[in-house]
Design an enzyme around this catalytic site. Structure first.
Site, PDB file in Angstrom:
ATOM      1  N   GLU A 118       0.826  -1.213   0.000  1.00 50.70           N
ATOM      2  CA  GLU A 118       0.000   0.000   0.000  1.00 50.70           C
ATOM      3  C   GLU A 118       0.859   1.261   0.000  1.00 50.70           C
ATOM      4  OE1 GLU A 118      -2.759  -0.396   3.249  1.00 50.70           O
ATOM      5  OE2 GLU A 118      -3.802  -2.090   2.319  1.00 50.70           O
ATOM      6  N   GLU A 265      -5.163  -9.080  -0.052  1.00 55.92           N
ATOM      7  CA  GLU A 265      -5.570  -9.090   1.360  1.00 55.92           C
ATOM      8  C   GLU A 265      -7.072  -8.885   1.472  1.00 55.92           C
ATOM      9  OE1 GLU A 265      -3.601  -6.329   3.952  1.00 55.92           O
ATOM     10  OE2 GLU A 265      -1.607  -6.772   3.136  1.00 55.92           O
TER      11      GLU A 265
END
Length: 499
Positions: A118, A265
């Site tokens: 991220e 995820e």
């Protein structure tokens, strides 16, 4: 020896099946755990549960080495701290690949490198260096002739899509357009996936009540509560598939197509603090079981129905050393002692045991009680059976008899090990039956109604069974056979689908 060779080759064949299947549910393995099991025990858990795909957040040498010859596909991670150096220096990228990828192939099935975690939302100042880092790593793979075997991408948060609903109008954050365009061009050129972290848990808990919790948990919605995109009239049965579709539409808005999304995820915490009432065991069990069922049906979201939504669940173990609220530490599906936090569905071949023979192994009526107890002890110990289901208060505890508990443990062992030579004997206290011994809410392993009561094994000191049919005296030859199989497997990995 011939029998053992046949079993080894059969096991090798079984490890290849997930690649042909094309749709999978994998698991993330975080290591911020105070009592992380040994790497060999982690791999034992994965193999016993037929988990075919894992993602690491770094390139842990112990785990990568332990995964050798396991048949498990592995995504290795470049940490956020490493991205800057790799993006600035091709030689640093080459050194990283030569240290963390090249030595392990082909015996360890590294299929992808996840560059950072991220990055665009957690360290936005590093955005200009992210795609150069991906390019430098790819050039290093090309130099090693590995670029067709190992793909490169970078997991991004849903936060890069400011307004994900309705999906058809979703676009990326305009301030990131330049970097995202470069990334998508890279993914397109290298035939790689867009890695997305998509959490309906946060979409629901931070949504101010806009969406019902049933929508977040994949539960059926009443006609009044149907979630429909007003522009396309597409019905979304879950927040998860709406999130994935929002990413597809965002990619499309930049005039790219044909880039599949891999969800790196997702999950649901099973325990939270006083201000986290939705982090419960019931919700976590519901979410992950429904997720597995949804992903393994092989279809994509409404806009990309023919593209599977391959997914990695966050996560295998609870990371008790993570900072933040209570929920941050409780996303795992298994405790570090090998017992399940909650049962997971065995839908599909990726998880749980299958029973194509229709046979079950149960305790023989009238068996000697001492031998039954010894057999039960062995199964729950060296046999690596997860005996949580026969503990007090669990679905297979009643009737509380030695014969019933031994039957459950014997059968779990047999279903998992008979293809590798495990027998239904236990000193003459076991017998084969074609009648499903399941009853009430107690589903025996291999039953068509089975849930994953026993698929998360207790970690044992020895993975070798004295009933395996391969005598200890053949262990040296057995290892040589495994070496030969590894060579064959290295060739077969060239035939795999991209991650």
């Amino acid at each position: 020896m011939v029998r053992c060779l046949g079993r080894v080759l059969l096991m090798l064949f079984l490890t290849i099946l997930p690649f042909a299947r094309g749709t999978f549910v994998g698991f993330n393995i975080g290591t911020q755990v105070s009592s992380l099991p040994a790497a060999s025990d982690i791999v034992l858990i994965l193999k016993n549960n037929q988990i075919s795909h894992v993602r690491l957040y770094d390139a842990d040498a112990h785990i990568l080495k332990a995964l050798s010859n396991s048949g498990i596909d592995v995504v290795v991670g470049v940490t956020n701290e490493e991205v800057l150096g790799i993006g600035q220096s091709p030689s640093t990228a080459a050194s990283w690949v030569n240290k963390n990828v090249v030595p392990y192939l082909p015996s360890t099935n590294i299929t992808a490198i996840a560059v950072g975690s991220e990055v665009l939302t957690t360290i936005p100042n590093a955005a200009p260096i992210l795609v150069p880092a991906m390019n430098n790593l790819n050039k290093a793979l090309v130099a090693s002739n590995l670029n067709f075997l190992v793909k490169i991408s970078s997991p991004q948060s849903m936060d890069i899509i400011p307004r994900p609903f309705p999906p058809s109008t979703a676009t990326f954050n305009s301030s990131l357009n330049s970097t995202i365009y470069q990334m998508l061009q890279f993914l397109k050129n290298t035939n790689s996936s867009f890695m997305l972290n998509a959490y309906p848990y946060y979409g629901y808990t931070q949504g101010n009540g806009i969406f019902p919790i049933d929508y977040a948990l994949f539960r059926p919605l009443t006609p009044v509560k149907q979630i429909v995109d007003p522009n396309t009239l597409s019905h979304y049965k879950s927040m998860f598939e709406a999130m994935v579709d929002a990413a597809y539409y965002s990619i499309d808005s930049m005039n790219f197509s044909g880039i599949p999304i891999t969800v790196t995820e997702t999950g649901w915490p099973w325990l939270g603090g006083t201000t986290e009432p939705d982090a419960t065991v019931e919700n976590a069990e519901t979410f992950n079981n429904n997720l597995i069922s949804r992903v393994l049906n092989g279809s994509g979201p409404p806009s990309q129905v023919n593209v599977p939504m391959n997914t990695y669940i966050y996560e295998l173990f609870n990371e008790d050393e993570r900072p933040g609220p209570v929920s941050e530490k409780n996303w795992g599906v298994i405790f570090t002692n090998g017992t399940a936090v909650y049962p997971l569905s065995s839908t599909g071949a990726s998880l749980g045991a299958t029973n194509s023979s229709g046979q079950f192994c149960i305790a023989k009526p009238g068996s000697d009680q001492d031998k039954l107890q010894a057999g039960l002890n062995w199964a729950c110990g060296q046999g690596q059976v997860n005996c949580a289901a026969i503990q007090s208060g669990q679905p297979c505890y009643t009737p509380n008899t030695l014969e019933n508990h031994a039957s459950y443990a014997y059968n779990d062992y047999y279903q998992r090990m008979h293809s590798a030579g495990g027998t239904c004997d236990f000193q003459g206290t076991a017998i084969i039956t074609t009648s499903d011994p399941s009853y009430g809410t107690c589903a025996f392993t291999g039953s068509s109604n089975a849930t994953m009561n026993s698929t998360l094994p207790s970690i044992a000191n020895s993975p070798v069974s004295p009933q395996s049919g391969c005598p200890a005296s053949t262990s040296t030859s057995y290892l040589r056979i495994l070496s030969l199989c590894a060579t064959l497997f290295g060739f077969l990995t060239l035939l795999r689908r991209p991650f």
